[in-house]
Scaffold this motif. Sequence first.
Motif: not given
Length: 169
Positions: A56-58, A72, A74, A101, A104, A106, A128-129, A131
Amino acid sequence: MPDNTYGVVPGFPSGPELTVFTRFNTYVISNQPNVTRRDIINGIGSWNGFTLARGNEGVFLFSNYPTKGIFLWDGVQFINLTINHTFVNDISLSNRMFGIYKNNKYFFIYNESGSGVTYPNRIRVYDAKFGRWWERPINASVSDTLGYPTLLSKDNNELYIGSSQLCIM
């Protein structure tokens, strides 16, 4: 392409485009069938196409050029997710590594250099939520039979990974 490709992500950064990674750079292919190539300024390369994962982030990937790390992209900039982490120095470049992935997160599956084994023996997970990174070892009974992995489910705080050859915890 000016160099050998090391992975492609279809439909990124937008609809009909293809993001193509070489060992040293990133390109976007568009306008098919009259193909055009756009070089990504300050793009980085992919060390291994199996580490590419679209989220979702890239696009997440492992790179050794210009800096060794997990990045990442984006669609606008490359963000080094391991800039303050030293575990990237322990990643064996001569062994198999994979990126997945899901939910959310990786999942980076790799072999530690100096571990004395040739199969992937570590899993690093980037949430990713929040970090944040966390780590899990891979069961030693996997040995060299680990094929291309896929994430299955979690049960009782155990992470299950299935591959083309077996199922591990």
